[in-house]
Design a protein around this motif. Structure first.
Motif, PDB file in Angstrom:
ATOM      1  N   ILE A  44       4.632  -2.184 -10.437  1.00  0.00           N
ATOM      2  CA  ILE A  44       4.506  -3.192  -8.720  1.00  0.00           C
ATOM      3  C   ILE A  44       4.101  -4.311  -9.001  1.00  0.00           C
ATOM      4  CG2 ILE A  44       3.782  -3.468  -6.377  1.00  0.00           C
ATOM      5  CD1 ILE A  44       4.069  -0.188  -6.230  1.00  0.00           C
ATOM      6  N   ASP A  45       4.602  -5.150  -9.328  1.00  0.00           N
ATOM      7  CA  ASP A  45       4.132  -6.844 -10.229  1.00  0.00           C
ATOM      8  C   ASP A  45       4.418  -8.174  -9.170  1.00  0.00           C
ATOM      9  OD1 ASP A  45       3.377  -8.416 -11.852  1.00  0.00           O
ATOM     10  OD2 ASP A  45       5.392  -8.520 -13.089  1.00  0.00           O
ATOM     11  N   GLN A  46       3.516  -7.447  -8.486  1.00  0.00           N
ATOM     12  CA  GLN A  46       2.186  -8.928  -7.452  1.00  0.00           C
ATOM     13  C   GLN A  46       2.040 -10.010  -8.016  1.00  0.00           C
ATOM     14  OE1 GLN A  46       0.324  -7.635  -4.201  1.00  0.00           O
ATOM     15  NE2 GLN A  46      -1.016 -10.060  -3.441  1.00  0.00           N
ATOM     16  N   ARG A  69       8.214  -6.529  -7.075  1.00  0.00           N
ATOM     17  CA  ARG A  69       7.317  -7.443  -7.275  1.00  0.00           C
ATOM     18  C   ARG A  69       7.785  -7.898  -5.623  1.00  0.00           C
ATOM     19  NH1 ARG A  69      11.183 -11.570 -11.446  1.00  0.00           N
ATOM     20  NH2 ARG A  69       9.965 -12.851 -10.294  1.00  0.00           N
ATOM     21  N   PRO A  70       6.905  -7.293  -5.334  1.00  0.00           N
ATOM     22  CA  PRO A  70       6.637  -7.416  -3.794  1.00  0.00           C
ATOM     23  C   PRO A  70       5.721  -8.766  -3.708  1.00  0.00           C
ATOM     24  CG  PRO A  70       4.738  -6.133  -4.450  1.00  0.00           C
ATOM     25  CD  PRO A  70       5.884  -6.186  -5.683  1.00  0.00           C
ATOM     26  N   THR A  76       2.441  -4.624  -1.412  1.00  0.00           N
ATOM     27  CA  THR A  76       2.117  -3.558  -2.409  1.00  0.00           C
ATOM     28  C   THR A  76       1.735  -2.382  -2.370  1.00  0.00           C
ATOM     29  OG1 THR A  76       1.730  -5.647  -3.705  1.00  0.00           O
ATOM     30  CG2 THR A  76       0.898  -3.960  -4.885  1.00  0.00           C
ATOM     31  N   VAL A  93      -0.427  -0.861 -10.686  1.00  0.00           N
ATOM     32  CA  VAL A  93       0.268  -2.613 -10.095  1.00  0.00           C
ATOM     33  C   VAL A  93      -0.608  -3.226 -10.802  1.00  0.00           C
ATOM     34  CG1 VAL A  93      -1.021  -2.894  -7.699  1.00  0.00           C
ATOM     35  CG2 VAL A  93      -0.349  -0.967  -7.622  1.00  0.00           C
ATOM     36  N   LEU A  95      -2.432  -6.998  -9.468  1.00  0.00           N
ATOM     37  CA  LEU A  95      -2.498  -7.928  -8.488  1.00  0.00           C
ATOM     38  C   LEU A  95      -2.650  -9.124  -8.832  1.00  0.00           C
ATOM     39  CD1 LEU A  95      -4.493  -5.597  -6.460  1.00  0.00           C
ATOM     40  CD2 LEU A  95      -2.035  -6.130  -6.054  1.00  0.00           C
TER      41      LEU A  95
END
Length: 173
Positions: A44-46, A69-70, A76, A93, A95
């Motif tokens: 999860i690539d914020q 990609r949120p 996320t 994750v 951030l």
């Protein structure tokens, strides 16, 4: 640390540190170990840090990687909770750089840690500063980044890579 994280004892691990400290490299190393073992993993690539070519060169099997990609922290954490519930053994994750976009409640982090424990999943969060509060089983601090250079001093030099260190900052049994 990667082996200890992935053996399931640390359901929610936070890797904290400044830019270029090795946080994202730690996430890539975990993803590489899981995907090359034939298991699926999620990123999860914020922070929008992933370069698929670099990940493939680092040994990550992109065929076994789900990449999300949120836009904000609420999405996320919700995505991480959903993915731990649906069979992903590792949810990494990122951030990104400070400031982290968005805010979420401490209860959301606790719910994520509990969901990971229930489903025997591991969530590793790379963040510039502490965000998960008391929910993290372990907090690792990345520091001491140094450049590795090719070439002699005084002449032209080429940056070969970076070396950093991880230290256990906090651990909760």
């Amino acid at each position: 640390f990667i082996g200890k994280i992935l053996d399931g004892k640390f359901e929610l691990t936070e890797v904290i540190g400044r830019s270029s400290c090795g946080r994202f490299a730690t996430l890539l190393a975990a993803l590489q170990q899981v995907t090359t073992a034939g298991e699926p993993a999620a990123l999860i690539d914020q922070g929008d840090q992933l370069d698929p070519q670099v990940a493939a060169a680092a040994g990550v099997d992109l065929e076994r990687l789900l990449w999300l990609r949120p836009r904000n922290l609420v999405d996320t954490v919700a995505a991480a909770e959903l993915l731990t519930s649906t069979g992903f053994g590792l949810v990494a994750v990122d951030l990104g750089l400070p400031p982290v976009r968005g805010r979420t409640t401490p209860a959301a982090w606790i719910r994520l840690a509990r969901r990971a424990a229930e489903h025997e999943a591991v969530v590793v969060v790379g963040t510039p500063y502490r965000l998960s509060g008391c929910a993290a089983t372990a907090v690792l601090k990345a520091f001491g980044t140094r450049g590795r250079w090719l070439g002699a001093r005084g002449g032209p030099r080429l940056l070969e890579g970076l070396t950093s260190h991880l230290a256990l900052h906090r651990h909760r049994n």
